[in-house]
Design a protein around this motif. Structure first.
Motif, short mmCIF file in Angstrom:
data_model
loop_
_atom_site.label_atom_id
_atom_site.label_comp_id
_atom_site.label_asym_id
_atom_site.label_seq_id
_atom_site.Cartn_x
_atom_site.Cartn_y
_atom_site.Cartn_z
N UNK A 1 0.98 -1.24 -0.03
CA UNK A 1 0.38 0.10 -0.02
C UNK A 1 0.90 1.02 0.04
N UNK A 2 1.15 1.69 -1.28
CA UNK A 2 2.37 2.90 -1.07
C UNK A 2 1.21 4.14 -1.40
N UNK A 3 2.05 5.21 -1.78
CA UNK A 3 1.54 6.44 -1.92
C UNK A 3 1.23 6.95 -3.19
N UNK A 4 0.00 7.11 -3.53
CA UNK A 4 -0.14 7.96 -4.90
C UNK A 4 -0.06 9.42 -4.61
N UNK B 1 2.64 12.61 5.48
CA UNK B 1 2.47 12.09 7.09
C UNK B 1 0.82 12.44 7.32
N UNK B 2 0.20 13.57 7.04
CA UNK B 2 -0.99 13.93 7.42
C UNK B 2 -2.24 13.28 6.55
N UNK B 3 -1.94 12.82 5.43
CA UNK B 3 -2.79 12.06 4.59
C UNK B 3 -2.66 10.59 4.44
N UNK B 4 -1.30 9.92 4.97
CA UNK B 4 -1.14 8.48 4.90
C UNK B 4 -0.80 8.11 6.17
N UNK B 5 -0.50 8.80 6.89
CA UNK B 5 0.21 8.35 8.27
C UNK B 5 1.81 8.03 8.00
N UNK B 6 2.46 7.56 9.07
CA UNK B 6 3.90 7.10 9.16
C UNK B 6 4.02 6.24 7.64
N UNK B 7 4.99 6.53 6.83
CA UNK B 7 5.36 5.59 5.63
C UNK B 7 6.88 5.25 5.56
N UNK C 1 -4.47 15.33 -15.92
CA UNK C 1 -3.90 14.99 -14.43
C UNK C 1 -3.60 13.49 -14.50
N UNK C 2 -2.41 13.38 -13.77
CA UNK C 2 -1.63 12.02 -13.58
C UNK C 2 -1.87 11.67 -12.18
N UNK C 3 -1.47 10.23 -12.03
CA UNK C 3 -1.21 9.87 -10.46
C UNK C 3 0.22 9.28 -10.61
N UNK C 4 1.04 9.64 -9.76
CA UNK C 4 2.35 9.26 -9.64
C UNK C 4 2.42 8.52 -8.39
N UNK C 5 3.35 7.86 -7.82
CA UNK C 5 3.84 6.98 -6.88
C UNK C 5 4.85 7.30 -5.85
N UNK C 6 5.01 6.80 -4.66
CA UNK C 6 6.15 6.88 -3.75
C UNK C 6 6.05 5.41 -3.04
N UNK C 7 7.09 4.78 -3.01
CA UNK C 7 7.26 3.52 -2.51
C UNK C 7 6.38 2.54 -3.29
N UNK D 1 16.59 -1.41 -1.75
CA UNK D 1 16.29 -0.37 -2.31
C UNK D 1 14.82 -0.12 -2.30
N UNK D 2 14.34 1.13 -2.39
CA UNK D 2 12.75 1.23 -2.42
C UNK D 2 12.62 2.29 -3.70
N UNK D 3 11.25 2.14 -4.13
CA UNK D 3 10.95 3.03 -5.12
C UNK D 3 10.56 4.44 -4.53
N UNK D 4 11.57 5.36 -4.68
CA UNK D 4 11.54 6.59 -3.99
C UNK D 4 10.51 7.42 -4.72
#
Length: 380
Positions: free
Chosen positions: A74-77, A126-132, A297-303, A336-339
């Motif tokens: 469950x990464x970040x969009x 942090x505010x939207x997704x909590x600790x990641x 409008x696009x949706x990018x990703x972290x982690x 390694x992680x998907x930054x």
């Protein structure tokens, strides 16, 4: 700090097979639509629907949806929001110019600023997704590219630091194209001083004793693209710059480890690689929208997970790049992680030419420690 240079020219059997499958499927769909006299629209279930667990399990040759559970994260969009009020100073956004402390914009040896990609406010994450984990809880990450988009600089600004907004204008972008040409033609043995200037030149330039260049718009109002005679900070590569920007709104999303799934299918000889590819493409549409990548409008990703060039696992590619760049201690893919994964196309109008996505990988321990000089950038 400058990251690692990633070799991205290896093409293997898995890549070619995936590319052929995608091209053949697109050809068949187009042919069927032409024969039917219409173009059918694919409607995919919501990304949170249980059907995705069922479809991926089936692609693995399993009947129990739980068989694929360990391959989900469950990464970040980072969802683009191109319209609305002006973004607050330090807000997450893509395109335009950066918000930075004074004198912190990365530049080349001639003093020309590297193009700005995006900035991410970690407190918003942090505010939207909590600790990641392993992301820090606060601070501002700013991303810059150079070297034909193969090299990366990441600037971390701690919370509470003074920020200055640097707007990007068409005049800066157009004049920077002329400045890049001046720098490329510069004689390495040239003496410091004002460089030759002729009618029709968009900029004037001066070589400083330290090897840096200073630029100004031409004083000729016929040719000046900015205020005639005024100085400006030139970009090292204007092709990545955009005047438009979009806010980035973080939220939780889903990501499937397709590289591990492919390996499981190959090792067990159960399931179907074609079905896996079809299911992944359908999930991507559900996550990003059917028009994503078309200047919308696009949706990018972290982690989460990411692949390039038709199925190469970015964790493996980053580990290989590290091992060949004097960092053998980072040769384990699990380190390694998907930054950040920037998907092709954007409401800002930025494109990555023939690359589908840009994927920025980082050592997880570095990210947790606030170190960003060993990131590696992949395209494709």
């Amino acid at each position: 700090m400058q990251g690692l240079l990633a070799p991205t020219d290896r093409i293997g059997e898995k890549t070619l097979r995936s590319q052929f499958h995608s091209q053949e499927k697109a050809r068949q769909v187009t042919t069927q639509a032409i024969d039917a006299g219409q173009v059918a629209e694919t409607v995919d279930p919501d990304a949170g629907d249980i059907v995705w667990e069922e479809r991926f399990a089936a692609a693995l040759g399993e009947s129990d949806p739980a068989a694929a559970a360990q391959l989900w994260t469950d990464p970040i969009a980072l969802v683009e929001e191109p319209f609305g009020e002006e973004a607050p100073l330090g807000a997450s956004r893509i395109g335009g110019g950066p918000d930075l402390p004074p004198d912190m914009w990365p530049s080349n040896s001639r003093g020309m600023r590297h193009p700005f990609l995006m900035q991410i406010n970690l407190a918003e994450i942090q505010a939207a997704c909590g600790p990641m984990q392993p992301l820090p809880d606060e601070g501002l990450l700013s991303f810059f590219v150079h070297g034909d988009g193969l090299l990366l600089d990441v600037v971390y600004t701690p919370p509470g630091a003074l920020l200055v907004r640097h707007p990007m204008t068409e005049a800066i972008i157009e004049a920077s194209a002329a400045a890049v040409a001046v720098a490329a033609a510069l004689d390495p043995a040239g003496e410091p001083g004002v460089l030759p200037h002729t009618e029709g030149d968009l900029v004037t330039a001066k070589l400083m004793a330290n090897g840096m260049l200073s630029f100004a718009h031409t004083p000729d109002p016929v040719w000046a693209v900015g205020e005639p005679g005024s100085t400006f900070e030139a970009l090292s590569d204007e092709r990545w710059a955009t005047t438009a920007y979009a806010r980035l709104r973080p939220r939780r999303t889903r990501s499937f480890d397709v590289a591990t799934a492919e390996t499981r299918i190959e090792e067990t000889e159960a399931g179907s690689l074609d079905d896996l590819t079809d299911t992944l493409e359908a999930l991507e549409r559900a996550l990003t929208g059917p028009l994503a990548g078309s200047g919308t409008p696009q949706s990018h990703q972290m982690l989460g997970h990411a692949t390039i060039q038709g199925g190469l696992d970015c964790r493996n590619e980053a580990a290989t790049a590290a091992a060949s760049s004097c960092y053998p201690e980072l040769s384990d893919p699990s380190q390694w992680v998907v930054f950040v994964r920037l998907r092709a196309g954007s409401a800002t109008g930025r494109v990555f030419w023939d690359a589908d996505d840009l994927v920025i990988m980082a050592p997880a321990a570095d990210v947790a420690a606030g170190r960003f000089d060993r990131c590696v950038l992949f395209s494709g």
